[in-house]
Every structure is written in C-alpha cells, then in structure tokens.
Design a protein around this motif. Structure first.
Motif, mmCIF file in Angstrom:
data_model
loop_
_atom_site.group_PDB
_atom_site.id
_atom_site.type_symbol
_atom_site.label_atom_id
_atom_site.label_comp_id
_atom_site.label_asym_id
_atom_site.label_seq_id
_atom_site.Cartn_x
_atom_site.Cartn_y
_atom_site.Cartn_z
ATOM 1 N N LEU A 97 0.875 -1.171 0.000
ATOM 2 C CA LEU A 97 0.000 0.000 0.000
ATOM 3 C C LEU A 97 0.912 1.220 0.000
ATOM 4 N N THR A 98 0.580 2.228 -0.795
ATOM 5 C CA THR A 98 1.415 3.437 -0.779
ATOM 6 C C THR A 98 0.559 4.684 -0.955
ATOM 7 N N GLY A 99 1.159 5.814 -0.621
ATOM 8 C CA GLY A 99 0.434 7.067 -0.740
ATOM 9 C C GLY A 99 1.312 8.269 -0.469
ATOM 10 N N LEU A 100 0.665 9.429 -0.399
ATOM 11 C CA LEU A 100 1.365 10.705 -0.242
ATOM 12 C C LEU A 100 0.810 11.475 0.957
ATOM 13 N N ALA A 101 1.694 12.196 1.618
ATOM 14 C CA ALA A 101 1.274 13.068 2.720
ATOM 15 C C ALA A 101 2.022 14.385 2.603
ATOM 16 N N TRP A 102 1.404 15.461 3.087
ATOM 17 C CA TRP A 102 2.040 16.771 2.985
ATOM 18 C C TRP A 102 1.422 17.729 3.990
ATOM 19 N N SER A 109 12.315 13.650 3.576
ATOM 20 C CA SER A 109 11.255 14.326 4.330
ATOM 21 C C SER A 109 11.625 15.798 4.370
ATOM 22 N N LEU A 110 11.016 16.573 3.473
ATOM 23 C CA LEU A 110 11.402 17.977 3.307
ATOM 24 C C LEU A 110 10.248 18.902 3.670
ATOM 25 N N ASP A 111 10.646 20.085 4.122
ATOM 26 C CA ASP A 111 9.709 21.128 4.498
ATOM 27 C C ASP A 111 8.755 21.450 3.336
ATOM 28 N N LYS A 112 7.457 21.351 3.585
ATOM 29 C CA LYS A 112 6.431 21.742 2.604
ATOM 30 C C LYS A 112 6.585 21.015 1.259
ATOM 31 N N ALA A 113 6.984 19.739 1.357
ATOM 32 C CA ALA A 113 7.094 18.897 0.162
ATOM 33 C C ALA A 113 6.237 17.665 0.360
ATOM 34 N N LEU A 114 5.955 16.957 -0.734
ATOM 35 C CA LEU A 114 5.251 15.689 -0.605
ATOM 36 C C LEU A 114 6.143 14.688 0.139
ATOM 37 N N HIS A 115 5.511 13.820 0.924
ATOM 38 C CA HIS A 115 6.192 12.707 1.584
ATOM 39 C C HIS A 115 5.584 11.421 1.040
ATOM 40 N N ARG A 116 6.430 10.433 0.751
ATOM 41 C CA ARG A 116 5.942 9.145 0.248
ATOM 42 C C ARG A 116 5.875 8.157 1.402
ATOM 43 N N PHE A 117 4.752 7.489 1.550
ATOM 44 C CA PHE A 117 4.671 6.461 2.599
ATOM 45 C C PHE A 117 4.284 5.120 2.003
ATOM 46 N N TYR A 118 4.688 4.045 2.716
ATOM 47 C CA TYR A 118 4.372 2.669 2.333
ATOM 48 C C TYR A 118 3.854 1.914 3.545
ATOM 49 N N PHE A 119 3.004 0.961 3.270
ATOM 50 C CA PHE A 119 2.534 0.051 4.320
ATOM 51 C C PHE A 119 2.373 -1.315 3.682
ATOM 52 N N GLU A 120 3.254 -2.233 4.055
ATOM 53 C CA GLU A 120 3.220 -3.570 3.458
ATOM 54 C C GLU A 120 2.451 -4.502 4.375
ATOM 55 N N PHE A 121 1.553 -5.297 3.782
ATOM 56 C CA PHE A 121 0.776 -6.218 4.622
ATOM 57 C C PHE A 121 0.338 -7.446 3.817
ATOM 58 N N GLU A 122 -0.047 -8.491 4.561
ATOM 59 C CA GLU A 122 -0.581 -9.701 3.936
ATOM 60 C C GLU A 122 -2.079 -9.514 3.786
ATOM 61 N N TRP A 123 -2.548 -9.447 2.566
ATOM 62 C CA TRP A 123 -3.995 -9.305 2.367
ATOM 63 C C TRP A 123 -4.626 -10.701 2.376
ATOM 64 N N ASP A 124 -5.598 -10.874 3.253
ATOM 65 C CA ASP A 124 -6.238 -12.185 3.360
ATOM 66 C C ASP A 124 -7.426 -12.311 2.401
ATOM 67 N N GLY A 125 -7.611 -11.308 1.555
ATOM 68 C CA GLY A 125 -8.687 -11.395 0.559
ATOM 69 C C GLY A 125 -10.023 -10.871 1.058
ATOM 70 N N ARG A 126 -10.065 -10.470 2.330
ATOM 71 C CA ARG A 126 -11.328 -9.922 2.836
ATOM 72 C C ARG A 126 -11.428 -8.440 2.495
ATOM 73 N N PRO A 127 -12.667 -7.920 2.362
ATOM 74 C CA PRO A 127 -12.820 -6.499 2.043
ATOM 75 C C PRO A 127 -12.100 -5.598 3.042
ATOM 76 N N LEU A 128 -11.612 -4.463 2.534
ATOM 77 C CA LEU A 128 -10.852 -3.519 3.364
ATOM 78 C C LEU A 128 -11.532 -2.155 3.343
ATOM 79 N N LEU A 129 -11.400 -1.428 4.426
ATOM 80 C CA LEU A 129 -11.762 -0.003 4.434
ATOM 81 C C LEU A 129 -10.486 0.754 4.773
ATOM 82 N N LEU A 130 -9.844 1.283 3.733
ATOM 83 C CA LEU A 130 -8.516 1.881 3.888
ATOM 84 C C LEU A 130 -8.604 3.373 4.159
#
Lengths: 433, 217
Positions: free
Chosen positions: A329-334, A362-383
């Motif tokens: 899973l990945t995304g952006l924060a700022w 991780s820079l002042d007033k810049a986008l930050h990239r984040f990751y979250f690795e996990f084992e998906w068991d195939g059940r529905p997710l609310l991310l």
C-alpha cells in the motif's frame, strides 16, 4: 500453498477449467490456490511465456539515438496522463485537470503530469519579450529581463503545490471515483529560481511596504495579495522545474513560488509585483478562495494548506490485481506548515491504526511518500491514511471538518479519505460511519 | 593564532553562509519608466487607489453589457450554462445552495472594476475603456439593486459604494480541528462498528477512462 500448484499431478487442463469460470476460481481459492498463482502456472506452459518465447526486442535493432530528441515515456505508459472532469467548468480555457497520482511513485511529479489550472488558457510567452516589473512602495521601480533574473543568486527547493479546491467536490459526500480526481490538484517539483526578497531588495522597500500584489501576463491578469512577511521569508521567483525550463502551462518563463500556501497564489507568467500598504481584495481572494461557513460568514485569506494524506494504491483507478497475499500500500502526505512527522494507516475503517513507513526525503512543505506492506487475506478492506505534521496538526476526518465548517466552503477539504476494497481487489470512494 | 577562533569562524560561517546573503545591491535591472508603469499598473483597491479617470452610467453599461458580456453572463447577469452568475442570490448565502454573486457575496465594488478592467471580456481582455468599465460596473451594481437606474459611477463617487456582504468576511481561524496537544489520535479499538454511508459509484459522475491502468502494486 503455492507448492501444491507446482506439482506435476495438477494438469494444465484442470487449471484452464478453473480460470475459465470465476466461480471455480473462488473454489480454488478455498483450497488454497489463488488466481495469481494459477495464472503464473499457466504462463509456464503456454506459448506466451515471456522467458521461453523470443520477443522482437530480443532480436532486432531498435531506434538509434535522436529518434526522440526530447524523450518521452514508453508507449505502454499511455494511460499515465492528466485527466479533467469536463462538467466541472464552463470552458477548457478556464478550467483544471488532475495529476495521475495513482500512477506515480516517490515524491517528484514529472513536469508533463503536473496538474493544470488556467483562468484564460496557456499564455505562450516569448522569454525575450518578457519583463518583470517591481513598482509601488519602493525606492526605485525596476524592470528585469530574464537574463537579469538569472544573475541573482539561485536556490533549489522541492515544494508541493496544492490547489485550495483539491477534494472540493467531496464536501457533501463521496463523489468522484479515483484519487486522480479527488486529490490530483497537487504536484511536487524541484524549483530553481531566485529569492523574492533579493529582487525586492534591489528596488528597496519603503517602510510602509506591507503587502505585495503579484500579477500574471496571461489574459486573466491573475492577481493576489501576499503579506510582506511571507514574501521575505521563503518566496521564490522560479524559472526551472525539475531541472528544465517551466512548462508553458506552469507559467513559463517565470512563476511565483509561495511554499505551503494555496496554488492560486503562485502566479504564473509573472510579469509584475506591486508593493503596497494594504491588500487589494482581488477577485480571486474575495469571490473565490474564501471559505463560506454555514452561518453565512466567510473566512478570507485562508492561505495555508493543512496537513493531508491520500492512499494512491490501492485506489479506484489502481485496484489490487494480484489476489490475496503480500501487498504494498502506498500514498502521499504533505503539510503547508512544514514536514510530515507520521502517517497512520487503518485497514478496517478506523478501528485499529498502524504507523506507515515514510520513505525518501522528508522535506519542508514537500510531498512525503509512505508505504505500508501487509498480507492481504482477501477480505474487504476499508482503507484510510491519517497524517500528522511537525506542528502536531492531525489530519481530521471529513465529519470533523463538516462539524466546524459545514459543506459549502468548497476550499481546504483535507479530510481523511476512505477507499473500500472488495474481495476482488476493486476499490471505491466511500464514506463510513 | 590559536585554532579556537578558526573553528569558531567556521561554525559562524556555516550558520550564516549557508544561504547567500546580499551585503549590497547587485545593480541588476533598470529603472521602470513612467510610461511603462502606466501601461501595466491597472490594479484598483477598495480605497480607490488605482482608479483611472472616467465615468459611466447604468444605461450605457446595459448597452456595453449586452454586447460584450451577456453571451456568457446572460442579459441580467443570471449566467448562461456554467458561466458565473453575477446578480441575484440575495439571502441564499446562509442556505443549503448558496448563490454567490456580486450582490450576495462580493465584499468590495472595487473588485468588480479591477477584474473587468484586467480580465474581461473573456478572450478579449483589457479591450474596454475606463468609461466602459465604469458603465458596466454600474450596470452590474444596478442588477444587484446596489445603485439606482439613473446612477452614474465615476472615480469621484466610487468609494461611496458599500457592498451588503462586506461585514461577513473574517480572518482565517485555522487550525480549527483538534491537534496533538488537545487530543492524541486513537490507535487501537477506536470504534466497534463501521458502516459504509456514502458511495461514489451511486453518484456515478466520474469521467469514463481507459480501465487498463498500468499501475500494479
């Protein structure tokens, strides 16, 4: 689990049969065989196997140098484009399109994918005919050519630019199905330019200089009011983005850079800065870019962009296609107030949260990239993702925002986004209780 | 010379020399001429600074408006298609469907003048004379019942115009939601039940696009 698939007794015909009907695939899943591994096993025995099959590019000569004097992406990346929502605006000349966040990684937005917002189309400015004028409350009004500007000391900074209306269509509920459309009014590039304070120093500010009015050379003559403190703190006049000249749609040959503040103020095709002792109350800071509350009162000069985050993958335009198993899973924060300290992720709609991994600068007033690795068991997710910046600001839920602002404020919607991922891996923009 | 001051001076410089500090002017650029400033300095402020000499009546404004503006904004500022509505909307600002117009929302009349003078008509900007802009501004103010039918707007009387919604603007009070100081976010067992309450697919307004995303995470 996958070992079972690799055993010789599992015939190709049996696999084909299971792949042919979705229902059968589900049954296979129950016995521990996933769609992805089934497809992999198929690949080994078919003519389309990419290892045992010779490809054209393995044998024949490709294009030589200079086939593309200015390089472009692979033809297999043709879906990686800006997209617009035509019903949003009256005409394409006064409109907006969106950065394909779900196709990108890292923190830098490629120049050709930075979202566009114009108020009178793209001005095609000849740099030799372009001038920057400083007038008003200065000792000496000045005119600079592009060559003059490049003789100031230069600086390089990576900043995000977010339109204040980003996510503005979502105030009343989940509407657009894709992070490109809900969160794509943002980009983050490396600017090269000169500090605005150095340019102002050349003209000499009078003691009653309190406000600046930058103005664009396009047919909208875009103008905004900026307090002098911000101008002297960190504003830039930029002529390069990611190492090359600004793109015409981003203000070529020069644009204003106002770190952390709403994109509308970053005047493109910058041609004049007037110095004054009070704000101008231009159209874009009165009739637009003011935040209407439920009681009929409106906030003005809402410059700063609040801390925000978005999961870009998986998302409606980027479903999980590999079936269950290890997932990235990945995304952006700022944050317009500084660096992002932390991003939390929930897979179950906010019952439990875990910290994501911020990777890269991780820079002042810049986008930050984040990751979250996990084992998906195939059940529905609310991310959901929740960002917290270095000032301790916590990204709020959409309901928390509505509680204080109502649903008519259009701008500054930084509420937490929810994606519902179903058992097939498809994602949808939803809101939850 | 001892090593100590040298180290100090290095530290000192690393603090101060990190960003270029301009000790004196660089003598870049040249002085702007009066004619150049006059050509570009067209902005108008609420206190009247920047207003050019000139005047225009509501009647004249109606004529200019119907020729130059009505195709998009409608004869009475009601707006055609998705082009901005300029008149009406009084009393809607507090409601569920606020109609923000010059009369119902805009805090200053100078903004109308400044915007028309610099950016309108759309696609033929800065083609109206000051007198025409005074006239069109007067007409829009009249459509919003701010001035009477026989009114003539001029540089002289401009700042006497007060807009009804001016008092409803206030300074940005953010942050307006809980910060770490007030409330640390919950990490475990934060709620018992979660239900989907709204879905984008039901709304179905997302533009069609090629489904074959190249992205595979």
């Amino acid at each position: 689990m996958t070992k079972k698939l690799n055993t010789p007794e599992l015939s190709r015909r049996a696999l084909l049969k299971s792949a042919a009907a979705g229902g059968v695939t589900l049954a296979a899943t129950a016995t521990g065989v996933t769609e992805a591994t089934a497809a992999q096993a198929l690949e080994k025995e078919t003519k389309e196997n990419p290892i045992t099959t010779k490809q054209d590019w393995n044998q024949v000569l490709g294009d030589g140098v200079d086939a593309n004097p200015y390089g472009k992406p692979s033809e297999y990346e043709k879906n990686v484009i800006r997209r617009s929502v035509p019903w949003l605006t009256a005409s394409p000349e006064s409109s907006i399109n969106f950065t394909p966040l779900h196709e990108l990684d890292g923190i830098i937005t490629p120049n050709g994918l930075c979202f566009e917002r114009h108020h009178a189309g793209i001005a095609e400015v000849d740099p030799s005919e372009h001038r920057l004028m400083i007038n008003g409350l200065v000792d000496k009004p000045l005119v600079f050519t592009m060559e003059d500007l490049k003789r100031f000391p230069r600086t390089n900074k990576i900043y995000f630019l977010e339109c204040a209306a980003n996510s503005g269509m979502e105030w009343r509920g989940a509407q657009l199905n894709g992070c490109q459309f809900t969160h794509g009014m943002i980009h983050c590039v490396n600017y090269t330019g000169v500090l605005l304070k150095d340019i102002l120093a050349e003209a000499g500010l009078k003691t009653n200089a309190k406000w600046l009015m930058p103005e664009g050379a396009d047919a909208s003559g875009m103008n905004r009011s900026i307090p002098i403190e911000k101008a002297l703190k960190d504003c830039m006049v930029a002529f390069k983005m990611n190492g090359e000249a600004l793109r015409p749609e981003q203000g070529y040959p020069i644009r204003l850079v106002i770190p952390g503040w709403e994109g509308n103020m970053w005047v493109k095709w910058l041609r004049r800065i007037e110095v004054g002792d009070m704000p101008w109350h231009a159209r874009e800071e009165t009739s637009k870019y003011t935040d209407l509350m439920e009681n009929g009162k409106a906030r003005r000069f809402t410059w700063e962009m609040d801390c925000k985050s978005i999961i870009t993958n998986p998302s409606p335009q980027a479903p999980i296609t590999h079936g269950k198993g290890h997932t990235v899973l990945t995304g952006l924060a700022w944050s317009g107030r500084g660096k992002v300290d932390r991003v939390d992720i929930t897979l179950d709609g906010g019952k439990n949260w875990q910290k994501a991994r911020i990777d890269g600068p991780s820079l002042d007033k810049a986008l930050h990239r984040f990751y979250f690795e996990f084992e998906w068991d195939g059940r529905p997710l609310l991310l959901q993702s929740r960002a917290i910046d270095e000032t301790g600001y916590v990204q709020p839920t959409k309901d928390e925002l509505r509680e204080v602002r109502g649903t008519n404020s259009i701008y500054h919607n930084n509420g937490i986004q929810t994606w519902h991922v179903n058992a097939k891996g498809d994602a949808e923009n939803v809101e939850i209780s | 010379m001892s090593k100590f001051p040298k180290i100090l001076s290095i530290i000192f410089c690393s603090l101060l020399c990190a960003t270029p500090v301009l000790a004196s002017k660089l003598n870049l650029g040249r002085e702007a001429t009066k004619a150049e400033i006059k050509a570009w300095d067209i902005d108008v402020r609420p206190d009247g600074q920047g207003l050019p000499e000139g005047k225009g009546t509501v009647e004249k404004g109606e004529q200019v408006f119907s020729e130059q503006c009505a195709a998009c904004h409608g004869d009475f500022g009601e707006g055609v298609d998705r082009w901005p509505v300029l008149a009406g909307g009084l009393g809607t600002i507090k409601g569920d469907d606020p109609v923000k117009t010059v009369g119902s929302y805009w805090p200053y009349a100078s903004t109308v003048f400044d915007y028309i003078y610099r950016a309108m008509p759309f696609g033929n900007a800065q083609s109206l004379s000051p007198d025409e802009v005074y006239a069109v501004t007067a007409y829009i103010l009249h459509l919003n019942e701010i001035v009477k039918e026989d009114f003539e707007l001029s540089k002289k009387n401009f700042t006497s115009i007060k807009m009804p919604n001016e008092k409803n603007f206030f300074a940005d009070p953010r942050p307006d939601t809980p910060t770490m100081k007030k409330k640390k976010p919950c990490m475990e067992n934060c709620k018992k039940k979660v239900k989907i309450t709204k879905r984008a697919r039901v709304i179905n307004v997302t533009p069609d696009q090629n489904k074959n995303s190249t992205s595979k995470e």
